[in-house]
Scaffold this motif. Structure first.
Motif, mmCIF file in Angstrom:
data_model
loop_
_atom_site.group_PDB
_atom_site.id
_atom_site.type_symbol
_atom_site.label_atom_id
_atom_site.label_comp_id
_atom_site.label_asym_id
_atom_site.label_seq_id
_atom_site.Cartn_x
_atom_site.Cartn_y
_atom_site.Cartn_z
ATOM 1 N N GLU A 9 38.449 29.500 29.782
ATOM 2 C CA GLU A 9 38.670 29.701 31.221
ATOM 3 C C GLU A 9 38.604 31.192 31.511
ATOM 4 O O GLU A 9 39.291 31.988 30.868
ATOM 5 C CB GLU A 9 40.026 29.127 31.633
ATOM 6 C CG GLU A 9 40.237 29.151 33.137
ATOM 7 C CD GLU A 9 41.287 28.138 33.556
ATOM 8 O OE1 GLU A 9 40.939 26.962 33.772
ATOM 9 O OE2 GLU A 9 42.464 28.537 33.655
ATOM 10 N N VAL A 10 37.778 31.557 32.463
ATOM 11 C CA VAL A 10 37.427 32.952 32.695
ATOM 12 C C VAL A 10 37.996 33.427 34.029
ATOM 13 O O VAL A 10 37.859 32.746 35.053
ATOM 14 C CB VAL A 10 35.894 33.109 32.718
ATOM 15 C CG1 VAL A 10 35.498 34.533 33.023
ATOM 16 C CG2 VAL A 10 35.301 32.641 31.401
ATOM 17 N N ILE A 11 38.644 34.592 33.997
ATOM 18 C CA ILE A 11 39.035 35.282 35.226
ATOM 19 C C ILE A 11 37.886 36.216 35.581
ATOM 20 O O ILE A 11 37.749 37.292 34.982
ATOM 21 C CB ILE A 11 40.339 36.072 35.041
ATOM 22 C CG1 ILE A 11 41.482 35.138 34.664
ATOM 23 C CG2 ILE A 11 40.678 36.845 36.309
ATOM 24 C CD1 ILE A 11 42.796 35.853 34.350
ATOM 25 N N PRO A 12 37.037 35.850 36.530
ATOM 26 C CA PRO A 12 35.857 36.690 36.792
ATOM 27 C C PRO A 12 36.228 38.089 37.264
ATOM 28 O O PRO A 12 35.490 39.042 36.998
ATOM 29 C CB PRO A 12 35.093 35.910 37.871
ATOM 30 C CG PRO A 12 36.087 34.986 38.469
ATOM 31 C CD PRO A 12 37.057 34.657 37.390
ATOM 32 N N ASP A 13 37.395 38.227 37.923
ATOM 33 C CA ASP A 13 37.826 39.539 38.419
ATOM 34 C C ASP A 13 37.993 40.550 37.281
ATOM 35 O O ASP A 13 38.005 41.762 37.528
ATOM 36 C CB ASP A 13 39.149 39.412 39.158
ATOM 37 C CG ASP A 13 39.164 38.270 40.156
ATOM 38 O OD1 ASP A 13 39.215 38.531 41.370
ATOM 39 O OD2 ASP A 13 39.131 37.099 39.712
ATOM 40 N N ARG A 14 38.132 40.069 36.032
ATOM 41 C CA ARG A 14 38.273 40.973 34.892
ATOM 42 C C ARG A 14 36.932 41.380 34.303
ATOM 43 O O ARG A 14 36.883 42.106 33.307
ATOM 44 C CB ARG A 14 39.135 40.320 33.806
ATOM 45 C CG ARG A 14 40.558 40.021 34.246
ATOM 46 C CD ARG A 14 41.452 39.660 33.085
ATOM 47 N NE ARG A 14 41.632 40.796 32.172
ATOM 48 C CZ ARG A 14 42.425 40.757 31.096
ATOM 49 N NH1 ARG A 14 43.090 39.642 30.798
ATOM 50 N NH2 ARG A 14 42.542 41.814 30.315
ATOM 51 N N LEU A 15 35.853 40.923 34.925
ATOM 52 C CA LEU A 15 34.516 41.250 34.425
ATOM 53 C C LEU A 15 33.880 42.397 35.205
ATOM 54 O O LEU A 15 32.717 42.723 34.985
ATOM 55 C CB LEU A 15 33.612 40.016 34.483
ATOM 56 C CG LEU A 15 34.080 38.825 33.647
ATOM 57 C CD1 LEU A 15 33.148 37.638 33.851
ATOM 58 C CD2 LEU A 15 34.190 39.181 32.166
ATOM 59 N N TRP A 16 34.662 42.985 36.130
ATOM 60 C CA TRP A 16 34.152 44.137 36.881
ATOM 61 C C TRP A 16 35.312 45.030 37.305
ATOM 62 O O TRP A 16 36.478 44.631 37.264
ATOM 63 C CB TRP A 16 33.355 43.679 38.111
ATOM 64 C CG TRP A 16 34.107 42.762 39.027
ATOM 65 C CD1 TRP A 16 35.185 43.055 39.834
ATOM 66 C CD2 TRP A 16 33.835 41.369 39.248
ATOM 67 N NE1 TRP A 16 35.594 41.949 40.530
ATOM 68 C CE2 TRP A 16 34.786 40.898 40.194
ATOM 69 C CE3 TRP A 16 32.877 40.489 38.763
ATOM 70 C CZ2 TRP A 16 34.802 39.577 40.637
ATOM 71 C CZ3 TRP A 16 32.901 39.176 39.202
ATOM 72 C CH2 TRP A 16 33.848 38.734 40.129
ATOM 73 N N TYR A 17 34.965 46.248 37.690
ATOM 74 C CA TYR A 17 35.918 47.165 38.299
ATOM 75 C C TYR A 17 35.624 47.181 39.787
ATOM 76 O O TYR A 17 34.475 47.379 40.206
ATOM 77 C CB TYR A 17 35.785 48.570 37.708
ATOM 78 C CG TYR A 17 36.020 48.618 36.217
ATOM 79 C CD1 TYR A 17 37.306 48.725 35.698
ATOM 80 C CD2 TYR A 17 34.946 48.549 35.323
ATOM 81 C CE1 TYR A 17 37.515 48.759 34.320
ATOM 82 C CE2 TYR A 17 35.155 48.581 33.954
ATOM 83 C CZ TYR A 17 36.445 48.684 33.458
ATOM 84 O OH TYR A 17 36.659 48.707 32.107
ATOM 85 N N ASP A 18 36.649 46.988 40.596
ATOM 86 C CA ASP A 18 36.498 46.907 42.040
ATOM 87 C C ASP A 18 37.070 48.182 42.657
ATOM 88 O O ASP A 18 38.275 48.433 42.592
ATOM 89 C CB ASP A 18 37.243 45.670 42.560
ATOM 90 C CG ASP A 18 37.049 45.435 44.047
ATOM 91 O OD1 ASP A 18 36.496 46.317 44.734
ATOM 92 O OD2 ASP A 18 37.481 44.364 44.541
ATOM 93 N N PHE A 19 36.202 48.981 43.253
ATOM 94 C CA PHE A 19 36.633 50.240 43.854
ATOM 95 C C PHE A 19 37.026 50.095 45.323
ATOM 96 O O PHE A 19 37.290 51.086 46.000
ATOM 97 C CB PHE A 19 35.533 51.291 43.692
ATOM 98 C CG PHE A 19 35.266 51.629 42.249
ATOM 99 C CD1 PHE A 19 36.126 52.455 41.541
ATOM 100 C CD2 PHE A 19 34.181 51.084 41.586
ATOM 101 C CE1 PHE A 19 35.892 52.747 40.210
ATOM 102 C CE2 PHE A 19 33.939 51.373 40.244
ATOM 103 C CZ PHE A 19 34.802 52.204 39.555
ATOM 104 N N GLY A 20 37.066 48.843 45.810
ATOM 105 C CA GLY A 20 37.618 48.589 47.134
ATOM 106 C C GLY A 20 36.588 48.528 48.232
ATOM 107 O O GLY A 20 35.471 49.062 48.109
ATOM 108 N N THR A 21 36.972 47.847 49.319
ATOM 109 C CA THR A 21 36.077 47.738 50.468
ATOM 110 C C THR A 21 35.781 49.133 51.017
ATOM 111 O O THR A 21 36.641 50.001 51.063
ATOM 112 C CB THR A 21 36.717 46.878 51.571
ATOM 113 O OG1 THR A 21 37.993 47.450 51.925
ATOM 114 C CG2 THR A 21 36.940 45.460 51.095
#
Length: 302
Positions: free
Chosen positions: A31-43
């Motif tokens: 089971e994969v948390i996709p949010d952990r596959l990238w860095y999000d620098f925000g809107t």
């Protein structure tokens, strides 16, 4: 009805590959948390998402021989603001890449407007008010998520650290009504229920009796710790005995239960140990076999 035997798996984290290599056929899915596959620098950032290519490639190798389920933490469906469409696009892209059997989010708020910040991170899952207004907010977003992904969507019950007084409806009633309205499934986290039992004196039998058993597609199990008198869902230990008891008793009652997943955080890998995780998997496979046997008997009697 689900296939005869629910699949058994792990929530993927950086420590899991070593377990997968050692566990062999004990693991059916990751089971994969996709949010952990990238860095999000925000809107508003010129280049908002930076992908963790090495982690994605490593996961891809395990996805070749394991089914994959998506488990998000970032869309914050109960929040009153509109869904983050840029983040939704990233989730959809991850689904196209890995082919999630279904996708789940949490029935908790992780985002809240904060002054000039339109989607401030709360830092934890905030409790929500189970009422008609929330049902409408979540229902619209679930329908959008289902349309974009084209696979079933499920919501997970959360740990509640501060009870909401006099709710309009109980959490099981909310889940039942959301399913009736949208077809949304439920990811039943038995350890979260255990934490709420300990911290809020909830009755697990009453909770499960009130829940429509048809809506449960997946079950999570895990272990936690006490912190200043409060029991936490820290994913820091093996599953408590009572959680196993509930899984054995209630698992066969969920006709559409398709997966059982053990969650632990990589920072506690040394404490639990690969042998401890494998012992959890072995026990999960035994319970899954019992569920399959019960279904086969039921089918013969039908």
């Amino acid at each position: 009805m689900a296939s005869a035997k629910p699949s058994v798996g792990l929530l993927y984290n950086p420590a899991v590959p070593a377990v997968l290599d050692a566990a062999g056929t004990l693991v059916d899915h990751v089971e994969v948390i996709p949010d952990r596959l990238w860095y999000d620098f925000g809107t508003g950032a010129e280049h908002r998402f930076s992908h963790a290519h090495a982690a994605i490639a490593q996961l891809g190798r395990y996805a070749e021989r394991h089914a994959v389920i998506g488990h998000g933490i970032g869309l914050s469906l109960p929040s009153a603001m509109p869904i983050d469409e840029e983040l939704l696009d990233e989730v959809a892209a991850s689904h196209r890449h890995f082919g999630y059997r279904w996708y789940s989010e949490h029935l908790s708020m992780f985002l809240a407007p904060g002054g000039a910040v339109p989607n401030a991170q709360a830092g934890m899952g905030l409790p929500v008010v189970h009422d008609a207004e929330l049902l409408e907010i979540v229902g619209r977003k679930v329908e959008l998520l289902q349309a974009v992904l084209g696979v079933p969507v499920a919501l997970e019950n959360g740990t509640i650290f501060s009870a909401v007084p006099s709710p309009e409806m109980s959490e099981p009633e909310f889940m039942n009504r959301l399913h009736a309205q949208t077809g949304c499934k439920m990811l039943l986290d038995l350890h979260n229920l255990y934490a709420n039992m300990r911290n809020l004196n909830w009755s697990a039998p009453a909770y499960l009796d009130a829940l429509d058993p048809e809506i449960v597609i997946e079950v999570h199990i895990a272990g936690g710790d006490k912190l200043r008198g409060h029991y936490t869902d820290s994913h820091s230990r093996r599953s408590p005995a009572v959680v196993w008891d509930w899984l054995a008793e209630w698992g066969p009652c969920f006709p559409n239960l398709s997966a059982i997943t053990f969650e632990y955080h990589e920072s506690y890998h040394k404490r639990i140990g690969a042998a401890g995780v494998i012992a959890e998997l072995e026990k999960m496979q035994e319970v899954a076999d019992d569920i399959a046997s019960g279904r086969e008997v039921g089918a013969e009697l039908a």
